[in-house]
Design a protein around this motif. Sequence first.
Motif, PDB file in Angstrom:
ATOM      1  N   GLY A   1       8.430   4.312  -4.091  1.00  0.00           N
ATOM      2  CA  GLY A   1       7.951   3.513  -5.214  1.00  0.00           C
ATOM      3  C   GLY A   1       8.792   2.279  -5.468  1.00  0.00           C
ATOM      4  O   GLY A   1       8.330   1.305  -6.046  1.00  0.00           O
ATOM      5  N   ALA A   2      10.070   2.319  -5.038  1.00  0.00           N
ATOM      6  CA  ALA A   2      10.965   1.163  -5.170  1.00  0.00           C
ATOM      7  C   ALA A   2      11.481   0.820  -3.775  1.00  0.00           C
ATOM      8  O   ALA A   2      12.537   1.308  -3.359  1.00  0.00           O
ATOM      9  N   PRO A   3      10.750   0.005  -3.004  1.00  0.00           N
ATOM     10  CA  PRO A   3      11.105  -0.279  -1.607  1.00  0.00           C
ATOM     11  C   PRO A   3      12.522  -0.778  -1.421  1.00  0.00           C
ATOM     12  O   PRO A   3      13.203  -0.400  -0.463  1.00  0.00           O
ATOM     13  N   GLU A   4      12.997  -1.644  -2.338  1.00  0.00           N
ATOM     14  CA  GLU A   4      14.342  -2.205  -2.183  1.00  0.00           C
ATOM     15  C   GLU A   4      15.415  -1.124  -2.259  1.00  0.00           C
ATOM     16  O   GLU A   4      16.429  -1.180  -1.560  1.00  0.00           O
ATOM     17  N   ASP A   5      15.181  -0.089  -3.083  1.00  0.00           N
ATOM     18  CA  ASP A   5      16.145   1.010  -3.187  1.00  0.00           C
ATOM     19  C   ASP A   5      16.152   1.849  -1.921  1.00  0.00           C
ATOM     20  O   ASP A   5      17.204   2.277  -1.439  1.00  0.00           O
ATOM     21  N   VAL A   6      14.963   2.091  -1.367  1.00  0.00           N
ATOM     22  CA  VAL A   6      14.868   2.885  -0.135  1.00  0.00           C
ATOM     23  C   VAL A   6      15.591   2.182   1.002  1.00  0.00           C
ATOM     24  O   VAL A   6      16.404   2.783   1.723  1.00  0.00           O
ATOM     25  N   VAL A   7      15.315   0.899   1.166  1.00  0.00           N
ATOM     26  CA  VAL A   7      15.884   0.147   2.283  1.00  0.00           C
ATOM     27  C   VAL A   7      17.399   0.044   2.177  1.00  0.00           C
ATOM     28  O   VAL A   7      18.127   0.193   3.164  1.00  0.00           O
ATOM     29  N   LEU A   8      17.908  -0.183   0.985  1.00  0.00           N
ATOM     30  CA  LEU A   8      19.335  -0.423   0.813  1.00  0.00           C
ATOM     31  C   LEU A   8      20.157   0.860   0.756  1.00  0.00           C
ATOM     32  O   LEU A   8      21.356   0.847   1.052  1.00  0.00           O
ATOM     33  N   LYS A   9      19.549   1.979   0.385  1.00  0.00           N
ATOM     34  CA  LYS A   9      20.302   3.220   0.186  1.00  0.00           C
ATOM     35  C   LYS A   9      20.238   4.172   1.372  1.00  0.00           C
ATOM     36  O   LYS A   9      21.061   5.086   1.477  1.00  0.00           O
TER      37      LYS A   9
ATOM     38  N   ALA B   1       0.830  -1.207   0.000  1.00  0.00           N
ATOM     39  CA  ALA B   1       0.000   0.000   0.000  1.00  0.00           C
ATOM     40  C   ALA B   1       0.863   1.254   0.000  1.00  0.00           C
ATOM     41  O   ALA B   1       0.523   2.254  -0.642  1.00  0.00           O
ATOM     42  N   GLY B   2       2.007   1.202   0.707  1.00  0.00           N
ATOM     43  CA  GLY B   2       2.924   2.342   0.714  1.00  0.00           C
ATOM     44  C   GLY B   2       3.502   2.619  -0.657  1.00  0.00           C
ATOM     45  O   GLY B   2       3.665   3.780  -1.063  1.00  0.00           O
ATOM     46  N   LYS B   3       3.810   1.555  -1.387  1.00  0.00           N
ATOM     47  CA  LYS B   3       4.342   1.724  -2.744  1.00  0.00           C
ATOM     48  C   LYS B   3       3.295   2.353  -3.656  1.00  0.00           C
ATOM     49  O   LYS B   3       3.597   3.275  -4.422  1.00  0.00           O
ATOM     50  N   ARG B   4       2.062   1.863  -3.583  1.00  0.00           N
ATOM     51  CA  ARG B   4       0.989   2.432  -4.410  1.00  0.00           C
ATOM     52  C   ARG B   4       0.719   3.887  -4.035  1.00  0.00           C
ATOM     53  O   ARG B   4       0.508   4.740  -4.896  1.00  0.00           O
ATOM     54  N   TYR B   5       0.723   4.167  -2.747  1.00  0.00           N
ATOM     55  CA  TYR B   5       0.500   5.540  -2.284  1.00  0.00           C
ATOM     56  C   TYR B   5       1.595   6.468  -2.812  1.00  0.00           C
ATOM     57  O   TYR B   5       1.312   7.582  -3.287  1.00  0.00           O
ATOM     58  N   SER B   6       2.836   6.021  -2.742  1.00  0.00           N
ATOM     59  CA  SER B   6       3.954   6.828  -3.224  1.00  0.00           C
ATOM     60  C   SER B   6       3.829   7.126  -4.707  1.00  0.00           C
ATOM     61  O   SER B   6       4.122   8.239  -5.161  1.00  0.00           O
ATOM     62  N   GLU B   7       3.384   6.129  -5.467  1.00  0.00           N
ATOM     63  CA  GLU B   7       3.207   6.333  -6.902  1.00  0.00           C
ATOM     64  C   GLU B   7       2.148   7.390  -7.175  1.00  0.00           C
ATOM     65  O   GLU B   7       2.306   8.221  -8.083  1.00  0.00           O
ATOM     66  N   MET B   8       1.082   7.387  -6.372  1.00  0.00           N
ATOM     67  CA  MET B   8       0.028   8.375  -6.564  1.00  0.00           C
ATOM     68  C   MET B   8       0.494   9.776  -6.164  1.00  0.00           C
ATOM     69  O   MET B   8       0.180  10.758  -6.835  1.00  0.00           O
TER      70      MET B   8
ATOM     71  N   ARG C   1      10.896   5.517   9.926  1.00  0.00           N
ATOM     72  CA  ARG C   1      11.810   6.100   8.945  1.00  0.00           C
ATOM     73  C   ARG C   1      11.328   5.798   7.520  1.00  0.00           C
ATOM     74  O   ARG C   1      11.326   6.672   6.654  1.00  0.00           O
ATOM     75  N   TYR C   2      10.913   4.562   7.291  1.00  0.00           N
ATOM     76  CA  TYR C   2      10.424   4.197   5.963  1.00  0.00           C
ATOM     77  C   TYR C   2       9.139   4.955   5.631  1.00  0.00           C
ATOM     78  O   TYR C   2       8.913   5.340   4.471  1.00  0.00           O
ATOM     79  N   ALA C   3       8.305   5.204   6.649  1.00  0.00           N
ATOM     80  CA  ALA C   3       7.055   5.936   6.437  1.00  0.00           C
ATOM     81  C   ALA C   3       7.298   7.356   5.951  1.00  0.00           C
ATOM     82  O   ALA C   3       6.451   7.937   5.271  1.00  0.00           O
ATOM     83  N   VAL C   4       8.455   7.919   6.278  1.00  0.00           N
ATOM     84  CA  VAL C   4       8.808   9.259   5.776  1.00  0.00           C
ATOM     85  C   VAL C   4       8.867   9.235   4.248  1.00  0.00           C
ATOM     86  O   VAL C   4       8.361  10.142   3.574  1.00  0.00           O
ATOM     87  N   TYR C   5       9.476   8.182   3.703  1.00  0.00           N
ATOM     88  CA  TYR C   5       9.573   8.051   2.246  1.00  0.00           C
ATOM     89  C   TYR C   5       8.199   7.802   1.621  1.00  0.00           C
ATOM     90  O   TYR C   5       7.881   8.334   0.553  1.00  0.00           O
ATOM     91  N   VAL C   6       7.391   6.982   2.286  1.00  0.00           N
ATOM     92  CA  VAL C   6       6.052   6.713   1.777  1.00  0.00           C
ATOM     93  C   VAL C   6       5.251   8.000   1.713  1.00  0.00           C
ATOM     94  O   VAL C   6       4.629   8.330   0.693  1.00  0.00           O
ATOM     95  N   ASP C   7       5.271   8.765   2.795  1.00  0.00           N
ATOM     96  CA  ASP C   7       4.491   9.996   2.872  1.00  0.00           C
ATOM     97  C   ASP C   7       4.952  11.029   1.849  1.00  0.00           C
ATOM     98  O   ASP C   7       4.152  11.810   1.327  1.00  0.00           O
ATOM     99  N   ALA C   8       6.258  11.019   1.539  1.00  0.00           N
ATOM    100  CA  ALA C   8       6.808  11.970   0.572  1.00  0.00           C
ATOM    101  C   ALA C   8       6.618  11.507  -0.872  1.00  0.00           C
ATOM    102  O   ALA C   8       6.905  12.258  -1.810  1.00  0.00           O
ATOM    103  N   GLY C   9       6.168  10.270  -1.047  1.00  0.00           N
ATOM    104  CA  GLY C   9       5.951   9.755  -2.389  1.00  0.00           C
ATOM    105  C   GLY C   9       7.207   9.226  -3.046  1.00  0.00           C
ATOM    106  O   GLY C   9       7.277   9.124  -4.274  1.00  0.00           O
TER     107      GLY C   9
END
Length: 315
Positions: free
Chosen positions: A285-293, A200-207, A274-282
């Motif tokens: 969209g690529a969870p693996e990149d967020v987690v690893l970077k 759901a976070g990925k879809r939300y970020s895309e929107m 911390r991950y929710a910050v990225y979701v909220d900012a949109g």
Amino acid sequence: MSTSEIEASPKAAADPADPPRPPRGGLLGGLVKLARPKQWVKNVLVFAAPLAAGRIDEWDVMRQCLYIFAIFCIAASSIYYVNDAFDVESDRQHPKKRYRPIASGVVPVKLAWVLGPVLAVASIVLSVVLCNRGTALIVGLYIAMHMLYSFAFKHVQVLDLMMVASGFLFRAMVGGVAADIPLSRWFLLTAGFGSLFMVAGKRYSEMVLMGEEAAKTRASLANYSITYLRFVWQMSVAVTVLTYSLWAFDIPQGDATLAWQQLSLVPFGFVLLRYAVYVDAGTAGAPEDVVLKDKVIVGLGFAWLLMFVLGVFHV
């Protein structure tokens, strides 16, 4: 016209004067790229159940996990082959997906239609031979649900979120099934709602990122409002923390050796925040990149893993 303008313009994507760039390595390179090896990192979830049970240090258990990791890589790749063959025409009209091996013409559509089912059957057979029938059942359900998702349910509200999230849940379950380890109810709930949070976070970020154009890049987003997806990911992350907390505090009374399980809730919760910050900012969209970077997430993740391991092994 710049590269960014080409990617941003649907008209430019269909311009015959600007043909898709073929993947490097010819047919073999295209087949490898089509298998999405970058996505195989998701399959490390197969180690979750044995680790949570404190049996990951047993060679028989680790061997089964390594088997099922490889099997899930094959199964996932079979789905990518079939999905891209099915979506080839729409991918050719997409500004980015038109560079995929089938859409760009490097991998023949007929070859993908053959290799996809072959890999799917091979993964199920290997599950029976190397693991057990329960493992083969989960792998078969994983393949069947994702095939149905690609063919029929990709645009069905809620059901599409559930089916994608189930892929993560199956990964989290299968390691325990392959090694004949009982699965904790709290483990399953945490894995299930954690998976829903990611999807759901990925879809939300895309929107958030694409706005009104989001439905053009992922048609299923036309079925949702941004407020609904925000509700889903916020609800699911709250339940994930709750169920993890119930697991962490589900210890025998007076057993002080398991205090690390309780302490692990701190980095676990902050990783999600911390991950929710990225979701909220949109930008999730690529969870693996967020987690690893993200170095903070990586650091908190290591802290959580250390406490988690100390807890399950009663150190």
